[in-house]
Motif scaffolding. Structure first.
Motif, short mmCIF file in Angstrom:
data_model
loop_
_atom_site.label_atom_id
_atom_site.label_comp_id
_atom_site.label_asym_id
_atom_site.label_seq_id
_atom_site.Cartn_x
_atom_site.Cartn_y
_atom_site.Cartn_z
N GLU A 175 61.68 -0.64 52.07
CA GLU A 175 60.55 -0.59 53.01
C GLU A 175 60.36 -2.03 53.48
OE1 GLU A 175 57.97 2.18 53.23
OE2 GLU A 175 57.14 0.97 54.86
N ASP A 176 60.31 -2.24 54.79
CA ASP A 176 60.28 -3.61 55.30
C ASP A 176 59.45 -3.66 56.58
OD1 ASP A 176 60.79 -6.13 56.29
OD2 ASP A 176 62.96 -6.05 55.95
N ASP A 177 58.42 -4.47 56.56
CA ASP A 177 57.52 -4.58 57.71
C ASP A 177 58.22 -5.14 58.95
OD1 ASP A 177 55.04 -3.56 57.73
OD2 ASP A 177 53.99 -5.50 57.66
N GLU A 178 59.33 -5.86 58.74
CA GLU A 178 60.06 -6.44 59.88
C GLU A 178 60.54 -5.34 60.82
OE1 GLU A 178 60.34 -9.41 60.87
OE2 GLU A 178 59.54 -10.42 59.10
N ILE A 179 60.69 -4.12 60.29
CA ILE A 179 61.18 -3.02 61.12
C ILE A 179 60.13 -2.65 62.16
CG2 ILE A 179 61.80 -0.57 61.02
CD1 ILE A 179 63.27 -1.40 58.40
N LYS A 180 58.88 -2.73 61.78
CA LYS A 180 57.81 -2.44 62.75
C LYS A 180 57.77 -3.55 63.80
CE LYS A 180 55.19 0.88 60.30
NZ LYS A 180 55.80 0.90 58.96
N ARG A 181 57.98 -4.79 63.36
CA ARG A 181 58.00 -5.90 64.31
C ARG A 181 59.18 -5.74 65.28
NH1 ARG A 181 59.50 -11.78 62.57
NH2 ARG A 181 60.14 -12.46 64.62
N ALA A 182 60.31 -5.36 64.72
CA ALA A 182 61.51 -5.18 65.55
C ALA A 182 61.26 -4.09 66.60
CB ALA A 182 62.70 -4.80 64.67
N LEU A 183 60.58 -3.03 66.19
CA LEU A 183 60.29 -1.92 67.11
C LEU A 183 59.38 -2.42 68.23
CD1 LEU A 183 60.75 1.10 67.54
CD2 LEU A 183 58.77 1.55 66.09
N MET A 184 58.40 -3.24 67.86
CA MET A 184 57.46 -3.78 68.84
C MET A 184 58.21 -4.67 69.84
SD MET A 184 54.08 -5.96 68.04
CE MET A 184 55.00 -7.47 68.00
N ARG A 220 66.48 -8.24 53.96
CA ARG A 220 67.16 -7.39 52.97
C ARG A 220 67.63 -6.09 53.61
NH1 ARG A 220 63.81 -5.72 48.49
NH2 ARG A 220 65.40 -4.17 48.09
N PHE A 221 66.80 -5.55 54.50
CA PHE A 221 67.17 -4.30 55.18
C PHE A 221 68.49 -4.50 55.94
CE2 PHE A 221 67.29 -1.26 58.62
CZ PHE A 221 66.84 -0.09 58.04
N SER A 222 68.58 -5.61 56.71
CA SER A 222 69.79 -5.86 57.52
C SER A 222 71.01 -6.02 56.62
CB SER A 222 69.61 -7.11 58.38
OG SER A 222 68.50 -6.95 59.22
N ASN A 265 65.90 5.56 52.00
CA ASN A 265 65.23 4.57 52.86
C ASN A 265 63.76 4.43 52.44
OD1 ASN A 265 64.91 2.75 55.02
ND2 ASN A 265 64.25 4.38 56.40
N LYS A 266 63.16 3.32 52.82
CA LYS A 266 61.76 3.00 52.50
C LYS A 266 61.58 2.97 50.98
CE LYS A 266 60.05 5.19 56.74
NZ LYS A 266 58.93 5.76 57.45
N ALA A 267 62.54 2.36 50.32
CA ALA A 267 62.51 2.32 48.86
C ALA A 267 61.79 1.06 48.39
CB ALA A 267 63.94 2.31 48.33
N GLY A 276 63.61 7.69 58.75
CA GLY A 276 64.31 6.46 59.17
C GLY A 276 65.70 6.66 59.76
N LYS A 277 66.05 7.91 60.10
CA LYS A 277 67.39 8.17 60.66
C LYS A 277 67.68 7.29 61.87
CE LYS A 277 66.35 12.44 61.45
NZ LYS A 277 65.04 12.39 60.83
N SER A 278 66.78 7.29 62.83
CA SER A 278 67.06 6.58 64.09
C SER A 278 67.14 5.08 63.86
CB SER A 278 65.98 6.91 65.13
OG SER A 278 65.92 8.29 65.32
N THR A 279 66.28 4.57 63.00
CA THR A 279 66.31 3.14 62.68
C THR A 279 67.65 2.78 62.04
OG1 THR A 279 63.94 3.27 62.27
CG2 THR A 279 65.07 1.34 61.40
N ILE A 280 68.11 3.63 61.13
CA ILE A 280 69.37 3.38 60.44
C ILE A 280 70.55 3.48 61.41
CG2 ILE A 280 70.95 4.33 58.69
CD1 ILE A 280 68.36 5.10 57.09
N1 LIG Z 1 62.88 0.79 55.81
C1 LIG Z 1 61.80 0.89 56.57
N2 LIG Z 1 60.70 0.12 56.32
C2 LIG Z 1 59.60 0.23 57.08
N3 LIG Z 1 59.46 1.08 58.12
C3 LIG Z 1 60.52 1.87 58.42
C4 LIG Z 1 61.73 1.81 57.67
N4 LIG Z 1 62.60 2.71 58.21
C5 LIG Z 1 61.96 3.28 59.24
N5 LIG Z 1 60.70 2.79 59.37
C6 LIG Z 1 59.66 3.22 60.33
O1 LIG Z 1 59.37 4.58 60.04
C7 LIG Z 1 59.15 5.31 61.23
C8 LIG Z 1 60.14 6.46 61.34
O2 LIG Z 1 61.44 5.93 61.47
P1 LIG Z 1 62.55 6.65 62.38
O3 LIG Z 1 63.78 5.83 62.30
O4 LIG Z 1 62.00 6.95 63.73
O5 LIG Z 1 62.72 8.00 61.55
P2 LIG Z 1 63.43 9.38 61.95
O6 LIG Z 1 64.44 9.07 62.99
O7 LIG Z 1 64.04 9.88 60.69
O8 LIG Z 1 62.35 10.29 62.44
C9 LIG Z 1 59.25 4.30 62.37
O9 LIG Z 1 57.98 3.82 62.66
C10 LIG Z 1 60.12 3.20 61.79
O10 LIG Z 1 59.87 1.96 62.38
#
Ligand SMILES: Nc1ncnc2c1ncn2[C@@H]1O[C@H](COP(=O)(O)OP(=O)(O)O)[C@@H](O)[C@H]1O
Ligand SMILES: [Mg+2]
Length: 241
Positions: free
Chosen positions: A196-205, A218-220, A169-171, A15-19
């Protein structure tokens, strides 16, 4: 001079890039000159997470000596972003020595420089870690992530990069390694626990960071807490906008 902080991990996908994408936006709201840099040269993803259109000037163009880093800036919600080149050809002309110089350049112009690191201990990861003053380690609460993180800690210590703490992350699973135990094993303070939050997948989409798409999730809110903690450490006098 600004402070540079890399976000690193042993294992990929933690989750580095997401964070980094969401935290960058949260930090920029403190009216600090903030830039985030996609240092994952082989697998850049900040541009995708932030919905930045492809085929723009990238860190790869900077590292091949074609352009200066100021020509590779894109703005997202008050935050400056340097993306990576998505095409594999971008990897051919990289001069790794320019990486450290680029971060130094940015430290002169920005108050906070955040670098999204590649996972593992390859040359790209080592260059990114050694170019920054400080490091935040990102793990998931699993044994596979923790065991790899221990290697990253050893490398960071060797390179002289100060590790300021760990983000879990993803706790939230009942099978999580207890968070205090993670802190004990890594000998690092916990800077944040992100669910861990499904909204992150939606946000990515949708190509929009979750802190903009779902600011009340909660993640935000946890990301905002991490930003506040970092701010307290580095610039305790700056008010939020
Ligand atoms: N807290 C979270 N809950 C759910 N999915 C997450 C969370 N953090 C990251 N992800 C998902 O996990 C995957 C890897 O995340 P990413 O940020 O690309 O990791 P890294 O940069 O460490 O490789 C992505 O599909 C991302 O959307
Ligand atoms: Mg990544």
């Amino acid at each position: 001079m600004g402070v540079s902080i890399c976000f690193a991990s042993g294992k990929g996908g933690v989750g580095k890039s997401t964070i980094v994408a969401n935290l960058g936006i949260a930090l920029a709201r403190y009216k600090l000159k903030t830039v985030v840099v996609d240092g994952n040269l082989e697998g850049p993803s900040l541009g995708l997470i932030m919905g930045i259109k492809p085929n723009i000037a990238s860190l790869h163009d900077v590292l091949s000596g074609e352009i200066g880093v100021e020509s590779a800036m894109v703005k997202v919600d008050g935050l400056d972003v340097v993306v990576g080149e998505l095409k594999v050809e971008g990897l051919l002309d990289i001069n790794f020595e320019l990486f450290e110089r680029t971060i130094e350049d940015l430290e002169k112009k920005y108050e906070i420089v955040i670098v999204d690191c590649p996972p593992g201990l390859g040359r790209d990861a080592v260059v990114a870690i050694s170019s920054c003053y400080e490091m935040v380690l990102v793990v998931t609460p699993e044994i596979t992530s923790i065991s790899e993180a221990l290697k990253t800690i050893i490398i960071a210590k060797k390179l002289g990069t100060k590790i300021i703490g760990v983000i879990i992350n993803k706790a939230g699973s009942k099978y999580d390694i207890p968070h205090e135990r993670i802190s004990d094993i890594l000998e690092l303070p916990i800077l944040g626990v992100l669910p861990e939050d499904d909204e992150i997948k939606r946000a990515l989409m949708e190509g929009k960071p979750v802190i903009l798409l779902k600011p009340n999730s909660r993640f935000s809110r946890e990301i905002e807490e991490v930003a506040a903690k970092l701010m307290e450490r580095i610039y305790p006098y700056k008010p939020i906008s």
